[in-house]
Design a protein around this motif. Structure first.
Motif, PDB file in Angstrom:
ATOM      1  N   VAL A   1      -7.011   2.163  -6.735  1.00 13.91           N
ATOM      2  CA  VAL A   1      -6.927   3.576  -6.359  1.00 13.91           C
ATOM      3  C   VAL A   1      -8.111   3.930  -5.471  1.00 13.91           C
TER       4      VAL A   1
ATOM      5  N   ARG B   1      -4.150   4.396 -16.476  1.00 12.94           N
ATOM      6  CA  ARG B   1      -3.198   4.997 -15.532  1.00 12.94           C
ATOM      7  C   ARG B   1      -2.519   6.201 -16.170  1.00 12.94           C
TER       8      ARG B   1
ATOM      9  N   ASP C   1      -1.563  -2.443  -4.294  1.00 13.51           N
ATOM     10  CA  ASP C   1      -1.257  -3.478  -5.282  1.00 13.51           C
ATOM     11  C   ASP C   1      -1.960  -4.763  -4.847  1.00 13.51           C
TER      12      ASP C   1
ATOM     13  N   GLU D   1      -5.636   0.858 -13.983  1.00 10.68           N
ATOM     14  CA  GLU D   1      -5.826   0.744 -12.537  1.00 10.68           C
ATOM     15  C   GLU D   1      -7.323   0.655 -12.280  1.00 10.68           C
TER      16      GLU D   1
ATOM     17  N   ASN E   1      -9.663   7.341  -3.594  1.00 12.06           N
ATOM     18  CA  ASN E   1      -9.587   8.810  -3.589  1.00 12.06           C
ATOM     19  C   ASN E   1     -10.432   9.341  -2.440  1.00 12.06           C
TER      20      ASN E   1
ATOM     21  N   GLN F   1      -3.218  -2.546  -9.835  1.00 12.38           N
ATOM     22  CA  GLN F   1      -3.210  -1.397  -8.920  1.00 12.38           C
ATOM     23  C   GLN F   1      -4.642  -0.918  -8.663  1.00 12.38           C
TER      24      GLN F   1
ATOM     25  N   MET G   1      -4.787  10.353  -1.701  1.00 15.45           N
ATOM     26  CA  MET G   1      -4.861   9.179  -2.589  1.00 15.45           C
ATOM     27  C   MET G   1      -4.132   8.007  -1.932  1.00 15.45           C
ATOM     28  N   THR G   2      -4.732   6.837  -2.012  1.00 17.57           N
ATOM     29  CA  THR G   2      -4.090   5.610  -1.528  1.00 17.57           C
ATOM     30  C   THR G   2      -4.072   4.604  -2.675  1.00 17.57           C
ATOM     31  N   PHE G   3      -2.899   4.028  -2.905  1.00 26.61           N
ATOM     32  CA  PHE G   3      -2.742   3.015  -3.953  1.00 26.61           C
ATOM     33  C   PHE G   3      -2.445   1.664  -3.306  1.00 26.61           C
TER      34      PHE G   3
ATOM     35  N   GLU H   1     -10.427   2.114 -10.164  1.00 29.44           N
ATOM     36  CA  GLU H   1     -11.002   3.128  -9.281  1.00 29.44           C
ATOM     37  C   GLU H   1     -12.032   2.414  -8.411  1.00 29.44           C
TER      38      GLU H   1
ATOM     39  N   SER I   1       0.854  -1.190   0.000  1.00 35.25           N
ATOM     40  CA  SER I   1       0.000   0.000   0.000  1.00 35.25           C
ATOM     41  C   SER I   1       0.891   1.242   0.000  1.00 35.25           C
ATOM     42  N   ARG I   2       0.425   2.286  -0.697  1.00 36.60           N
ATOM     43  CA  ARG I   2       1.158   3.552  -0.725  1.00 36.60           C
ATOM     44  C   ARG I   2       0.149   4.669  -0.442  1.00 36.60           C
TER      45      ARG I   2
END
Length: 589
Positions: free
Chosen positions: A49, A80, A38, A93, A51, A47, A34-36, A95, A28-29
């Motif tokens: 996303v 992306r 994998d 990605e 928001n 990926q 925003m958080t992404f 959403e 996780s990032r």
């Protein structure tokens, strides 16, 4: 539903689709708004996303996800803005519109990445986590494909898959058996099979004609990178065949497997005899991806007053091309010490260094002048910039030592390209080996191997010395210095098989007790037959350019033969031991 697509399926053409995905949180990032995430499954990574402006509650939930949480998400595929060319799904990605946490997870004991920070023992203890890593997972998928292609080829060539027993009789030849006590037969034991050898021969007597089995085998022996206590063989047998018909069939299998799994077209396999392999390479499984073949030096290196050579059965050397400028005295001293290790046992290492400027440096310069050493170079094909390495001593031992040096130089000089495959057949092995310590013959392959047709009569009537020169109708498939498989034409005559048991030190009573069922079967019209077995785990490793078979086995044992994930072997309850008539008080012994 849990998913409409897997995590490796979606592409730019899917933009705008509403999808459902399930898998594990690889990473996780969090970038505040925003958080992404994998999301990973067996098929790949996609990926996700989140928001915070679109759905604050969902985004905050994503921010709290731990690694390896099991998730189900619904969302829309979008393109992306920052594409990842290293990932098949890197153009898109998801959403995310909704997310379910299907299960939480403790923090894993090592990173679930291609390059992990987990050591061997830790990863074996948590093997179910290790298999989530792409390299291990892909190895197991490759193994599955190899098994499927093996079955396809053999089925198309009229082989019938037959299962043979796992609880059999212990035999004294070969490695140690794993034994299993019989509750219903007190004091008696089954053994787990080291191979289905006698059963597949009986299937030929039974008229099955062509048999195969991808079979588990067991050997209680010391372990190393290419050995496990339980391993898998592609085990095959054919009736009414000659040696070359067997070789053609399984050369065909090997070519098929390389083509279908790697896309590689192999050329026809050369054949060399055991004697030739030992003379040229000092090994019955030579790596022929590089040269550096042996040159016997007796006729030009002995008789010059150097006692080490003069008193030796064999003086033999190799030429390492173009390394003279790279190898300093320090390097050569280190190499000599490497050869003197107990694992190899060389007393020393003679070298002759032909420098580019025409000068010569040698450890035997006191005994041989430059003219003699130039002659060595001419006889051995050495030119300026090369180094000759030579060993001397008892022939068999010296060849084995020089083989170790040849392989080490191949490794150091980068001559073993894992993407190059050099298969060959080694044929005409000795039938028997004499062991001085036990003062008896041992079968080089196994007791059921037939002698060459032209040696049969000598086997039946010859003396002790004659037996040492008998040749077996046996063969090994070697690829890149690894024995992939071995087999032979079998004895199918009771008298010849009885004679072989005699030579191997069995009394008539012992032979009957151990193998009477096979000898008896030979009296009912046993056809000529032969076969082969490939080490399946080893074949997987070689095709992938790897040395260890562990990562091609789902749940392997460690070097002590332990499964450290389930903690086996383990003590057995005393009541179980009593039922098995093994009432052992182990703590007081």
């Amino acid at each position: 539903m849990y998913r409409t697509h897997n995590c490796g399926a979606l592409r730019i053409s899917d933009v705008g689709q509403e999808v459902v995905l399930s898998g594990w949180n690889q990473a996780s990032r969090d970038f505040g708004g925003m958080t992404f995430v994998d999301l990973r499954d067996r098929y790949g990574i996609t990926q996700l996303v989140f928001n915070i402006d679109d759905n604050k509650e969902l985004a905050e939930k994503a921010q709290k996800l731990g690694r390896e949480y099991v998730l189900r998400v619904e969302g829309v595929v979008r393109e992306r803005s920052n594409k990842n060319p290293n990932r098949p799904t890197g153009d898109i990605e998801i959403e995310v519109r909704s997310m379910d946490i299907l299960n939480g997870s403790k923090t894993p004991p090592f990173t679930i990445e291609d390059e992990t920070d987990g050591g061997d023992d830790l990863r074996m203890k948590y093997r179910y986590l290790d298999i989530r890593r792409a390299p291990v997972r892909e190895n197991l998928i490759f193994r599955s494909k190899l098994a499927i292609e093996t079955r396809k080829y053999l089925s198309d060539n009229d082989f019938v898959e037959v299962e043979t027993p796992n609880l059999i009789k212990s035999t004294p030849e070969g490695a140690r058996d794993f034994v299993v006590p019989s509750r219903m037969n007190p004091g008696q034991f089954y053994a787990l099979p080291q191979s289905p050898q006698t059963f597949k021969q009986l299937l030929m007597v039974a008229g099955m004609d062509r048999y195969f089995q991808i079979v588990k085998c067991f050997r209680d022996e010391d372990l190393r990178a290419d050995r496990q206590p339980e391993f898998t063989q592609i085990d095959c047998e054919m009736a009414f065949v000659t040696r070359d018909e067997v070789l053609d069939t399984f050369e065909g299998l090997t070519k098929h497997l390389f083509k279908e799994t790697l896309g590689i077209e192999l050329p026809d396999f050369p054949k060399i005899s055991y004697d030739e392999a030992m003379t040229r390479y000092g090994s019955d499984k030579p790596d022929t991806r590089f040269g550096m073949e042996f040159v016997e030096m007796n006729d030009f290196a002995k008789g010059q007053g150097f006692g080490v050579f003069d008193n030796s059965e064999l003086v033999v050397g190799i030429v390492a091309k173009g390394i003279a400028s790279e190898y300093s005295n320090k390097n050569l001293k280190e190499l000599t010490e490497w050869m003197q290790r107990p694992q190899i046992g060389a007393k020393g290492l003679v070298y002759v260094k032909f420098n580019e400027d025409g000068s010569i440096k040698s450890t035997v310069g006191k005994f041989f002048d430059d003219e003699a050493l130039v002659n060595w170079g001419n006889r051995m094909g050495a030119t300026p910039g090369d180094i000759i390495f030579a060993l001397s001593g008892e022939a068999e031992k010296t060849r084995k030592q020089l083989n170790e040096l040849r392989l080490e130089m191949g490794r150091r000089l980068g001559l073993m390209d894992p993407k190059v495959f050099n298969p060959l057949w080694v044929v005409d092995f000795p039938l028997l080996e004499w062991d001085e310590e036990s003062e008896r013959f041992h079968a080089m392959h196994h007791p059921f191997t037939a002698p060459k047709k032209e040696d049969e009569q000598r086997m039946l009537t010859g003396d002790h010395e004659t037996m040492k020169s008998l040749r077996a109708d046996a063969y090994d498939l070697v690829i890149n210095g690894v024995e992939i498989g071995g087999g032979s034409i079998r004895i199918h005559d009771r008298d010849l098989q009885s004679k072989n048991f005699d030579l191997l030190g069995f009394t008539k009573e012992e032979a009957e007790a151990q193998f009477g069922f096979l000898l008896g079967a030979f009296e009912y019209g046993a056809p000529p037959h032969g076969g082969i077995a490939f080490g399946f785990d080893r074949l997987c490793a070689v095709l992938n350019g790897q040395n260890s078979i562990r990562d091609f086995i789902a749940f392997p044992k460690n070097n002590q033969g332990r499964d450290i994930m389930i903690d086996a072997p383990a003590p057995v309850d005393q009541e179980q031991l009593k039922e098995l008539h093994l009432d052992l008080d182990l703590e007081n012994k």
